[in-house]
Scaffold this active site. Structure first.
Site, PDB file in Angstrom:
ATOM      1  N   CYS A  42       0.816  -1.214   0.000  1.00 63.25           N
ATOM      2  CA  CYS A  42       0.000   0.000   0.000  1.00 63.25           C
ATOM      3  C   CYS A  42       0.855   1.273   0.000  1.00 63.25           C
ATOM      4  O   CYS A  42       1.499   1.567  -1.004  1.00 63.25           O
ATOM      5  CB  CYS A  42      -0.996  -0.051   1.158  1.00 63.25           C
ATOM      6  SG  CYS A  42      -2.432   0.972   0.838  1.00 63.25           S
ATOM      7  N   HIS A  69      -3.220  -4.869   1.797  1.00 64.64           N
ATOM      8  CA  HIS A  69      -2.552  -5.342   3.022  1.00 64.64           C
ATOM      9  C   HIS A  69      -2.820  -6.836   3.198  1.00 64.64           C
ATOM     10  O   HIS A  69      -3.926  -7.205   3.564  1.00 64.64           O
ATOM     11  CB  HIS A  69      -3.134  -4.620   4.241  1.00 64.64           C
ATOM     12  CG  HIS A  69      -2.928  -3.146   4.217  1.00 64.64           C
ATOM     13  ND1 HIS A  69      -1.906  -2.534   4.882  1.00 64.64           N
ATOM     14  CD2 HIS A  69      -3.614  -2.163   3.601  1.00 64.64           C
ATOM     15  CE1 HIS A  69      -1.972  -1.225   4.692  1.00 64.64           C
ATOM     16  NE2 HIS A  69      -3.002  -0.978   3.911  1.00 64.64           N
ATOM     17  N   GLU A  93      -1.096  -8.408   5.505  1.00 66.66           N
ATOM     18  CA  GLU A  93      -0.656  -8.615   6.889  1.00 66.66           C
ATOM     19  C   GLU A  93      -1.800  -8.412   7.884  1.00 66.66           C
ATOM     20  O   GLU A  93      -1.674  -8.789   9.041  1.00 66.66           O
ATOM     21  CB  GLU A  93       0.526  -7.679   7.224  1.00 66.66           C
ATOM     22  CG  GLU A  93       0.195  -6.209   7.402  1.00 66.66           C
ATOM     23  CD  GLU A  93      -0.094  -5.468   6.095  1.00 66.66           C
ATOM     24  OE1 GLU A  93      -0.051  -6.096   5.022  1.00 66.66           O
ATOM     25  OE2 GLU A  93      -0.402  -4.268   6.159  1.00 66.66           O
TER      26      GLU A  93
HETATM   27  N1  GLN Z   1      -3.528   6.438   0.949  1.00 63.40           N
HETATM   28  C1  GLN Z   1      -2.305   6.183   1.653  1.00 63.40           C
HETATM   29  C2  GLN Z   1      -1.140   6.965   1.063  1.00 63.40           C
HETATM   30  O1  GLN Z   1      -1.290   7.718   0.198  1.00 63.40           O
HETATM   31  C3  GLN Z   1      -1.980   4.700   1.660  1.00 63.40           C
HETATM   32  C4  GLN Z   1      -2.947   3.933   2.516  1.00 63.40           C
HETATM   33  C5  GLN Z   1      -2.437   2.669   3.107  1.00 63.40           C
HETATM   34  O2  GLN Z   1      -1.221   2.417   3.178  1.00 63.40           O
HETATM   35  N2  GLN Z   1      -3.338   1.854   3.583  1.00 63.40           N
HETATM   36  O3  GLN Z   1      -0.048   6.796   1.499  1.00 63.40           O
END
Ligand code: GLN
Length: 192
Positions: A81, A175, A177
């Site tokens: 992410c 994710h 995890e």
């Molecule tokens: N939207 C977040 C960002 O721009 C990422 C979100 C996440 O890691 N769950 O970093």
């Protein structure tokens, strides 16, 4: 076989959950906050959280330069992410001067799913790790809008690329995890 030594970048985000999964998989884990924490690591997890905050902390902590050197020296990255936003060659809808580690030849768009997908648990087909779908969570997820020729697509979700592999690096927009499945972490460890 010797235990793999893997770092988890611990500036911000859900590094504890990654640490728990890695330890359950038999790896030795080091939390990485300072340049000296990078010594001797075979791999590094860059977790989810907020990529703009991690970007600022990477710069202010002095970790960025040594981290780029370690990656140049062959340390593999597993990114989830926000971590995948940091890993991308091109970041769309980032902040000015947002840091890119440039480990994956991809273009990502932050918060690409908008309000529809603030948070969702999904069973995702990732044939590389086995026939059973992998339960994962998308949370304010980015999408991978372009992939370079050396990048293998491992999974897609809602017509967007969601998981890629480039050499020993793996990047996910979700994710794994948070839902307890260990197969993607094992795939990363097997490549180290
Ligand atoms: N939207 C977040 C960002 O721009 C990422 C979100 C996440 O890691 N769950 O970093």
């Amino acid at each position: 076989m010797a235990r793999a030594v893997v770092g988890v970048m611990a500036l911000q985000g859900d590094f504890r959950e990654h640490q728990a999964i890695l330890e359950a998989c038999g790896a030795q884990v080091v939390r990485v906050r300072l340049p000296e924490d990078l010594a001797g690591l075979q791999g590094l997890i860059v977790p989810g959280g907020e990529s703009t905050t991690m970007s600022r902390l990477l710069t202010s902590s002095g970790l960025l330069g040594p981290l780029l050197e370690a990656i140049d020296g062959g340390m593999a990255c597993f990114t989830t992410c926000a971590g995948t936003i940091l890993a991308a060659h091109e970041i769309r809808d980032g902040i000015p001067d947002q840091v890119s580690l440039d480990v994956l030849d991809i273009a990502v768009r932050r918060n690409a799913f908008g309000r529809q997908l603030q948070s969702a648990e999904v069973d995702l087909d990732i044939p590389t790790v086995g026939p059973e779908p992998v339960p994962v969570a998308f949370i304010r997820a980015p999408s991978i809008e372009e992939v370079g020729s050396g990048v293998e697509v491992l999974a897609s979700y809602q017509d967007q690329v969601a998981a890629v592999r480039q050499g020993r690096h793996i990047g996910l927009t979700f994710h794994p995890e948070l839902t307890g499945d260990t197969r993607l972490h094992k795939l990363f460890l097997a490549g180290l």
